[in-house]
Design a protein around this motif. Sequence first.
Motif, PDB file in Angstrom:
ATOM      1  N   GLY A   1       0.183  -3.971 -10.733  1.00 40.84           N
ATOM      2  CA  GLY A   1      -0.888  -3.825  -9.670  1.00 40.84           C
ATOM      3  C   GLY A   1      -0.555  -4.259  -8.187  1.00 40.84           C
ATOM      4  N   GLN A   2       0.872  -4.532  -7.942  1.00 44.51           N
ATOM      5  CA  GLN A   2       1.332  -5.190  -6.611  1.00 44.51           C
ATOM      6  C   GLN A   2       1.580  -3.736  -5.790  1.00 44.51           C
ATOM      7  N   VAL A   3       1.776  -2.500  -6.281  1.00 48.48           N
ATOM      8  CA  VAL A   3       1.703  -1.329  -5.649  1.00 48.48           C
ATOM      9  C   VAL A   3       0.369  -0.675  -5.703  1.00 48.48           C
ATOM     10  N   VAL A   4      -0.411  -0.740  -4.593  1.00 52.54           N
ATOM     11  CA  VAL A   4      -1.907  -0.079  -4.595  1.00 52.54           C
ATOM     12  C   VAL A   4      -1.679   1.158  -4.283  1.00 52.54           C
ATOM     13  N   THR A   5      -2.309   2.197  -4.969  1.00 50.14           N
ATOM     14  CA  THR A   5      -2.361   3.525  -4.612  1.00 50.14           C
ATOM     15  C   THR A   5      -3.754   3.995  -4.563  1.00 50.14           C
ATOM     16  N   PRO A   6      -4.057   5.051  -4.112  1.00 48.02           N
ATOM     17  CA  PRO A   6      -5.683   5.581  -4.034  1.00 48.02           C
ATOM     18  C   PRO A   6      -5.906   5.913  -5.659  1.00 48.02           C
ATOM     19  N   PRO A   7      -7.158   5.686  -5.602  1.00 49.92           N
ATOM     20  CA  PRO A   7      -7.739   6.225  -7.058  1.00 49.92           C
ATOM     21  C   PRO A   7      -7.699   7.469  -7.607  1.00 49.92           C
ATOM     22  N   ARG A   8      -7.448   7.636  -8.950  1.00 52.07           N
ATOM     23  CA  ARG A   8      -7.288   8.883  -9.544  1.00 52.07           C
ATOM     24  C   ARG A   8      -8.704   9.764  -9.294  1.00 52.07           C
ATOM     25  N   LYS A   9      -8.826  10.755  -9.584  1.00 54.84           N
ATOM     26  CA  LYS A   9      -9.919  11.503  -9.416  1.00 54.84           C
ATOM     27  C   LYS A   9     -10.541  11.543 -10.809  1.00 54.84           C
ATOM     28  N   ARG A  10     -11.840  11.216 -10.993  1.00 59.63           N
ATOM     29  CA  ARG A  10     -12.258  11.203 -12.448  1.00 59.63           C
ATOM     30  C   ARG A  10     -13.545  12.353 -12.282  1.00 59.63           C
ATOM     31  N   ARG A  11     -13.831  12.416 -13.561  1.00 58.28           N
ATOM     32  CA  ARG A  11     -14.679  13.681 -13.817  1.00 58.28           C
ATOM     33  C   ARG A  11     -16.013  13.026 -15.069  1.00 58.28           C
ATOM     34  N   GLY A  12     -17.159  13.570 -14.405  1.00 57.47           N
ATOM     35  CA  GLY A  12     -18.269  13.296 -15.203  1.00 57.47           C
ATOM     36  C   GLY A  12     -18.798  14.460 -16.247  1.00 57.47           C
ATOM     37  N   LYS A  13     -19.498  14.337 -17.098  1.00 58.51           N
ATOM     38  CA  LYS A  13     -19.835  15.161 -18.090  1.00 58.51           C
ATOM     39  C   LYS A  13     -21.408  15.928 -17.303  1.00 58.51           C
ATOM     40  N   HIS A  14     -21.926  14.951 -16.534  1.00 60.93           N
ATOM     41  CA  HIS A  14     -23.492  15.410 -16.153  1.00 60.93           C
ATOM     42  C   HIS A  14     -23.191  15.626 -14.764  1.00 60.93           C
TER      43      HIS A  14
ATOM     44  N   LEU B   1       0.884  -1.092  -0.060  1.00 58.01           N
ATOM     45  CA  LEU B   1       0.053   0.289  -0.023  1.00 58.01           C
ATOM     46  C   LEU B   1       0.803   1.302   0.100  1.00 58.01           C
ATOM     47  N   ALA B   2       0.458   2.113  -0.856  1.00 59.27           N
ATOM     48  CA  ALA B   2       1.178   3.305  -0.935  1.00 59.27           C
ATOM     49  C   ALA B   2       0.189   4.702  -1.214  1.00 59.27           C
ATOM     50  N   ASP B   3       0.814   6.010  -0.753  1.00 53.52           N
ATOM     51  CA  ASP B   3      -0.038   6.965  -1.010  1.00 53.52           C
ATOM     52  C   ASP B   3      -0.218   7.504  -2.341  1.00 53.52           C
ATOM     53  N   ALA B   4      -0.430   8.603  -2.807  1.00 54.88           N
ATOM     54  CA  ALA B   4      -0.560   9.205  -3.923  1.00 54.88           C
ATOM     55  C   ALA B   4       0.684   9.728  -4.700  1.00 54.88           C
ATOM     56  N   GLY B   5       1.846   9.798  -3.657  1.00 51.69           N
ATOM     57  CA  GLY B   5       2.938  10.015  -4.226  1.00 51.69           C
ATOM     58  C   GLY B   5       3.775   9.081  -5.110  1.00 51.69           C
ATOM     59  N   TYR B   6       3.084   7.882  -5.094  1.00 49.66           N
ATOM     60  CA  TYR B   6       3.648   6.574  -5.733  1.00 49.66           C
ATOM     61  C   TYR B   6       2.606   6.128  -6.929  1.00 49.66           C
ATOM     62  N   GLN B   7       1.871   7.187  -7.257  1.00 49.00           N
ATOM     63  CA  GLN B   7       0.956   6.739  -8.329  1.00 49.00           C
ATOM     64  C   GLN B   7       1.826   6.563  -9.691  1.00 49.00           C
ATOM     65  N   GLY B   8       1.688   5.493 -10.472  1.00 48.62           N
ATOM     66  CA  GLY B   8       2.474   4.997 -11.514  1.00 48.62           C
ATOM     67  C   GLY B   8       3.189   3.776 -11.341  1.00 48.62           C
ATOM     68  N   LEU B   9       3.645   3.483 -10.033  1.00 43.74           N
ATOM     69  CA  LEU B   9       4.310   2.382  -9.805  1.00 43.74           C
ATOM     70  C   LEU B   9       3.374   0.934  -9.883  1.00 43.74           C
TER      71      LEU B   9
ATOM     72  N   ALA C   1     -11.087   5.033   2.541  1.00 47.39           N
ATOM     73  CA  ALA C   1     -10.771   3.516   2.928  1.00 47.39           C
ATOM     74  C   ALA C   1      -9.469   3.088   2.668  1.00 47.39           C
ATOM     75  N   HIS C   2      -8.716   3.703   1.594  1.00 46.39           N
ATOM     76  CA  HIS C   2      -7.150   3.434   1.378  1.00 46.39           C
ATOM     77  C   HIS C   2      -6.417   4.136   2.399  1.00 46.39           C
ATOM     78  N   SER C   3      -6.661   5.348   3.046  1.00 43.68           N
ATOM     79  CA  SER C   3      -5.793   5.939   3.775  1.00 43.68           C
ATOM     80  C   SER C   3      -5.995   5.279   5.299  1.00 43.68           C
ATOM     81  N   SER C   4      -6.883   4.719   5.608  1.00 42.39           N
ATOM     82  CA  SER C   4      -7.481   4.047   6.732  1.00 42.39           C
ATOM     83  C   SER C   4      -6.465   2.530   6.746  1.00 42.39           C
TER      84      SER C   4
END
Length: 301
Positions: free
Chosen positions: A209-222, A195-203, A239-242
């Motif tokens: 998928g062995q390094v698990v980071t928090p999900p990226r922020k997504r945007r919707g049209k509606h 488990l890692a924080d957002a600073g490791y997104q990309g690993l 849940a990830h930070s917990s």
Amino acid sequence: MSQAVIANLVAELGPVWQARHEAELCDRPRRRSVGAGAKYKLVFVDRLLAMLVHLRHGVTHDVLACWFGVDRSTVTRAVGEIRPLLAEHGCRIAPGLRLRALADVIAHLGATGQTGIIDATEIRVRRPAANRPGRNRFVSGKSRMNAMKALVVTDDHGRVLFCGEVRAGSVADITQARDAGLVDLLANTIHLKILADAGYQGLGAQTCGQVVTPPRKRRGKHLEHLQWLMAHHEQARFAHSSRRMPVEHGIAHLKNWRTLARHHSRRDHLPDTIRAVAALLSDQQLAHTIQLLTLPAGRAA
């Protein structure tokens, strides 16, 4: 630290220190026989105790010299001898089992099926002198202070498994992990989760998928989709930070040692200092765990 932990340190490190001291005397050319000349005023136990007080409370060498009744240079020499021994000692996670490198930690987590938690912690250091090259290399982009950062790995109970791979404060967390060889080490493992924080997104993409980071922020049209995505995103990040909370507790235990709250000594001594504190903390945590397991059920509760 308990007396049992200190006694184990003396039993394990004493012969190593004595062997190195004798080897140093025999290697250099001498006009007198081995054992002649002035004797050390501080025996090994006193040297170890001086090092422990220096790491735990940040006491200066001058104060330690007054306590032990020796010259300041004697304490400085003792600290310089004991610090590498503690740094090479490694983190003790079980009786007779120590982890000394990041490769040992990955192998242990893969063999036991445990989940590892990784993070980086910054330690404030002295600023390099003016008009020297690379003066801004230690300025952290996050804390805006002169610092060096160490890579910390704990298990899901917060026990420190590794602390090292020290880099300058300007180095990004993900760059530090890549330089430490984490991607190559995880290439030889299967179904290992770190488990890692957002600073490791990309690993995660580089490690299957062995390094698990928090999900990226997504945007919707509606608007209704955007509200649902925002709520789902915040819930997933919470849940990830917990789940990552134990590594924060492990870092807090490391920072309880005064010498890591702010490092006043030379910067090139910090890597060995961090590894030494991690080794001592692991000994203390294991001794506390064994003590709890040996207590009767009523007293343990």
